[in-house]
Motif scaffolding. Structure first.
Motif, PDB file in Angstrom:
ATOM      1  N   ALA A  48      70.516 -35.049  36.828  1.00  0.00           N
ATOM      2  CA  ALA A  48      69.745 -36.218  37.272  1.00  0.00           C
ATOM      3  C   ALA A  48      69.556 -36.215  38.775  1.00  0.00           C
ATOM      4  N   GLY A  49      68.379 -36.633  39.224  1.00  0.00           N
ATOM      5  CA  GLY A  49      68.084 -36.751  40.639  1.00  0.00           C
ATOM      6  C   GLY A  49      68.451 -38.128  41.166  1.00  0.00           C
ATOM      7  N   PRO A  50      68.222 -38.368  42.433  1.00  0.00           N
ATOM      8  CA  PRO A  50      68.618 -39.653  43.040  1.00  0.00           C
ATOM      9  C   PRO A  50      67.841 -40.852  42.510  1.00  0.00           C
ATOM     10  N   VAL A  51      66.722 -40.624  41.791  1.00  0.00           N
ATOM     11  CA  VAL A  51      65.965 -41.750  41.257  1.00  0.00           C
ATOM     12  C   VAL A  51      66.760 -42.509  40.199  1.00  0.00           C
ATOM     13  N   PRO A  75      51.394 -35.654  48.758  1.00  0.00           N
ATOM     14  CA  PRO A  75      51.073 -36.456  47.564  1.00  0.00           C
ATOM     15  C   PRO A  75      51.745 -35.950  46.295  1.00  0.00           C
ATOM     16  N   LYS A  76      51.954 -34.640  46.178  1.00  0.00           N
ATOM     17  CA  LYS A  76      52.604 -34.096  44.976  1.00  0.00           C
ATOM     18  C   LYS A  76      53.976 -34.717  44.775  1.00  0.00           C
ATOM     19  N   THR A  77      54.720 -34.866  45.852  1.00  0.00           N
ATOM     20  CA  THR A  77      56.060 -35.445  45.751  1.00  0.00           C
ATOM     21  C   THR A  77      56.000 -36.966  45.681  1.00  0.00           C
ATOM     22  N   GLN A  78      55.067 -37.570  46.413  1.00  0.00           N
ATOM     23  CA  GLN A  78      54.895 -39.029  46.317  1.00  0.00           C
ATOM     24  C   GLN A  78      54.630 -39.437  44.869  1.00  0.00           C
ATOM     25  N   SER A  79      53.784 -38.660  44.181  1.00  0.00           N
ATOM     26  CA  SER A  79      53.382 -39.024  42.820  1.00  0.00           C
ATOM     27  C   SER A  79      54.516 -38.876  41.817  1.00  0.00           C
ATOM     28  N   SER A  80      55.601 -38.182  42.214  1.00  0.00           N
ATOM     29  CA  SER A  80      56.724 -38.046  41.285  1.00  0.00           C
ATOM     30  C   SER A  80      57.386 -39.389  41.005  1.00  0.00           C
ATOM     31  N   ASP A 133      63.438 -32.749  43.457  1.00  0.00           N
ATOM     32  CA  ASP A 133      64.491 -33.254  44.344  1.00  0.00           C
ATOM     33  C   ASP A 133      64.696 -34.750  44.162  1.00  0.00           C
ATOM     34  N   ILE A 134      63.727 -35.414  43.552  1.00  0.00           N
ATOM     35  CA  ILE A 134      63.812 -36.854  43.327  1.00  0.00           C
ATOM     36  C   ILE A 134      64.152 -37.166  41.872  1.00  0.00           C
ATOM     37  N   THR A 135      63.427 -36.521  40.955  1.00  0.00           N
ATOM     38  CA  THR A 135      63.585 -36.846  39.533  1.00  0.00           C
ATOM     39  C   THR A 135      64.753 -36.130  38.882  1.00  0.00           C
ATOM     40  N   GLY A 136      65.120 -34.940  39.400  1.00  0.00           N
ATOM     41  CA  GLY A 136      66.111 -34.109  38.742  1.00  0.00           C
ATOM     42  C   GLY A 136      65.435 -32.941  38.034  1.00  0.00           C
ATOM     43  N   SER A 137      66.226 -32.034  37.498  1.00  0.00           N
ATOM     44  CA  SER A 137      65.657 -30.842  36.863  1.00  0.00           C
ATOM     45  C   SER A 137      66.636 -30.267  35.849  1.00  0.00           C
ATOM     46  N   GLU A 144      56.801 -46.950  34.474  1.00  0.00           N
ATOM     47  CA  GLU A 144      57.374 -46.896  33.126  1.00  0.00           C
ATOM     48  C   GLU A 144      58.893 -47.043  33.110  1.00  0.00           C
ATOM     49  N   ARG A 145      59.510 -46.968  34.296  1.00  0.00           N
ATOM     50  CA  ARG A 145      60.969 -47.048  34.407  1.00  0.00           C
ATOM     51  C   ARG A 145      61.647 -45.973  33.568  1.00  0.00           C
ATOM     52  N   GLN A 146      61.069 -44.790  33.658  1.00  0.00           N
ATOM     53  CA  GLN A 146      61.642 -43.626  33.014  1.00  0.00           C
ATOM     54  C   GLN A 146      61.162 -42.377  33.750  1.00  0.00           C
ATOM     55  N   VAL A 147      61.830 -41.266  33.500  1.00  0.00           N
ATOM     56  CA  VAL A 147      61.435 -39.978  34.074  1.00  0.00           C
ATOM     57  C   VAL A 147      61.329 -38.984  32.932  1.00  0.00           C
ATOM     58  N   THR A 148      60.207 -38.290  32.850  1.00  0.00           N
ATOM     59  CA  THR A 148      60.010 -37.295  31.806  1.00  0.00           C
ATOM     60  C   THR A 148      60.194 -35.900  32.398  1.00  0.00           C
ATOM     61  N   VAL A 149      61.176 -35.185  31.874  1.00  0.00           N
ATOM     62  CA  VAL A 149      61.444 -33.810  32.302  1.00  0.00           C
ATOM     63  C   VAL A 149      61.445 -32.928  31.063  1.00  0.00           C
ATOM     64  N   ASP A 150      60.596 -31.886  31.096  1.00  0.00           N
ATOM     65  CA  ASP A 150      60.483 -30.964  29.969  1.00  0.00           C
ATOM     66  C   ASP A 150      60.137 -31.704  28.672  1.00  0.00           C
ATOM     67  N   GLY A 151      59.286 -32.712  28.808  1.00  0.00           N
ATOM     68  CA  GLY A 151      58.810 -33.439  27.631  1.00  0.00           C
ATOM     69  C   GLY A 151      59.746 -34.492  27.103  1.00  0.00           C
TER      70      GLY A 151
END
Length: 327
Positions: free
Chosen positions: A106-109, A124-129, A88-92, A136-143
């Motif tokens: 893309a998510g709201p991040v 914590p699972k969602t906090q750690s997202s 819900d934050i990073t996207g999917s 790193e100023r990036q989001v890794t989805v599916d590698g």
């Protein structure tokens, strides 16, 4: 020293003037929170993130929204709740039946200024997202790593007086925040001013109607960052920062002292503050001015000290009073 005239102003002077205008512009919407405004500007200059702590109703959310409007930055708000998922934050990845392929949504991040409202209300699972995004100023989805826009700042809020149904941030995540700013209750005069504005029709949901508009943008911010990077740091000042941080590791009131990352953060915020005040070198007073907001969330009190009423700020003030100041 006389103020620079329009003819003699450098890009650094111009950027500083634009960022100083933020106080006035945000003041059209938020009353009496200058230290928090300054802290957010320092975080932007240092490419850091901010944790805002204060009781409900002290304009934490409004402060971040007003900053985004005054800086002409894209902003998104996420209300953190117990059922919020990392995606819900990073996207999917979303399956498109027309093309029979997965596409990334893309998510709201993916914004310049992410308001993580009540971050300690989600597990914590969602906090750690947010960890990868913040560090790193990036989001890794599916590698696949996907870079975030620049500038990028997470402004997270939390309520210090209500702990039922909350998940305190772990030390590793707290350390990702450059500053922890406390947003206090307003003074009597400021509170009267707030009520007067509302009586005159002020609507916190409509900042344009309140006259809040952009006074700076990404270009001024980038020029300011380049100027901050040129602020000189003497060997004595670097040693002073290290001595303060090492003193926290030896304090009998603490179980956890400031890490080397915290020392680096303190030096960065001191340089930004020195530049904002019009100097191209750091003084011990700059270090002292930013020590509490930069370090208060990076230390951990012993239970017995906490029971005696000791606070992180009181420990840091004691250390600042005893660590020798370079001449």
């Amino acid at each position: 020293m006389s103020a620079p005239t329009p003819e003699t102003m450098t890009s650094s002077d111009s950027a500083r003037a634009s960022l100083e205008a933020l106080r006035t512009e945000i003041g059209k919407a938020v009353v009496g929170q200058d230290p928090a405004v300054t802290g957010l500007v320092v975080a932007l200059l240092c490419k850091g993130h901010v944790l805002l702590e204060g009781v409900p109703g002290v304009a934490k959310t409004l402060l971040v929204r007003a900053l985004a409007s005054a800086l002409e930055l894209d902003t998104k708000r996420v209300q953190f709740t117990p059922d919020l998922m990392p995606s819900d934050i990073t996207g999917s990845l979303v399956y498109d039946a027309r093309t029979a392929e997965f596409s990334f949504q893309a998510g709201p991040v993916f914004t310049n200024l992410l308001l993580a409202d009540e971050i300690n209300r989600t597990p914590p699972k969602t906090q750690s997202s947010l960890l990868e995004a913040m560090e790193e100023r990036q989001v890794t989805v599916d590698g696949t790593p996907r870079p975030l826009p620049e500038p990028f700042l997470v402004a997270a809020t939390q309520n210090p007086v209500e702990y039922e149904g909350t998940y305190p941030l772990p030390e590793a995540q707290l350390d990702r925040f450059l500053l922890k700013l406390t947003v206090p209750l307003p003074s009597r005069e400021d509170e009267i001013s707030v009520l007067t504005r509302h009586a005159q029709g002020f609507d916190p949901r409509d900042l344009k109607a309140a006259g809040v508009g952009p006074v700076a943008g990404p270009a001024e911010l980038e020029a300011a960052r380049e100027a901050v990077a040129k602020v000189a740091v003497s060997a004595e000042i670097a040693g002073y920062v290290v001595d303060i941080c090492r003193a926290t590791r030896e304090s009998p009131s603490l179980t956890l002292g400031v890490s080397p990352r915290g020392a680096t953060a303190l030096l960065s915020t001191a340089r930004a503050w020195a530049w904002l005040t019009g100097r191209d070198y750091v003084t011990p007073d700059d270090v002292k001015a930013l020590a509490l907001p930069t370090l208060r969330h990076r230390i951990q009190l012993r239970p017995e000290a906490e029971m005696e009423g000791v606070t992180p700020d009181s420990v840091l003030n004691s250390i600042l009073a005893h660590v020798p100041v370079p001449r």
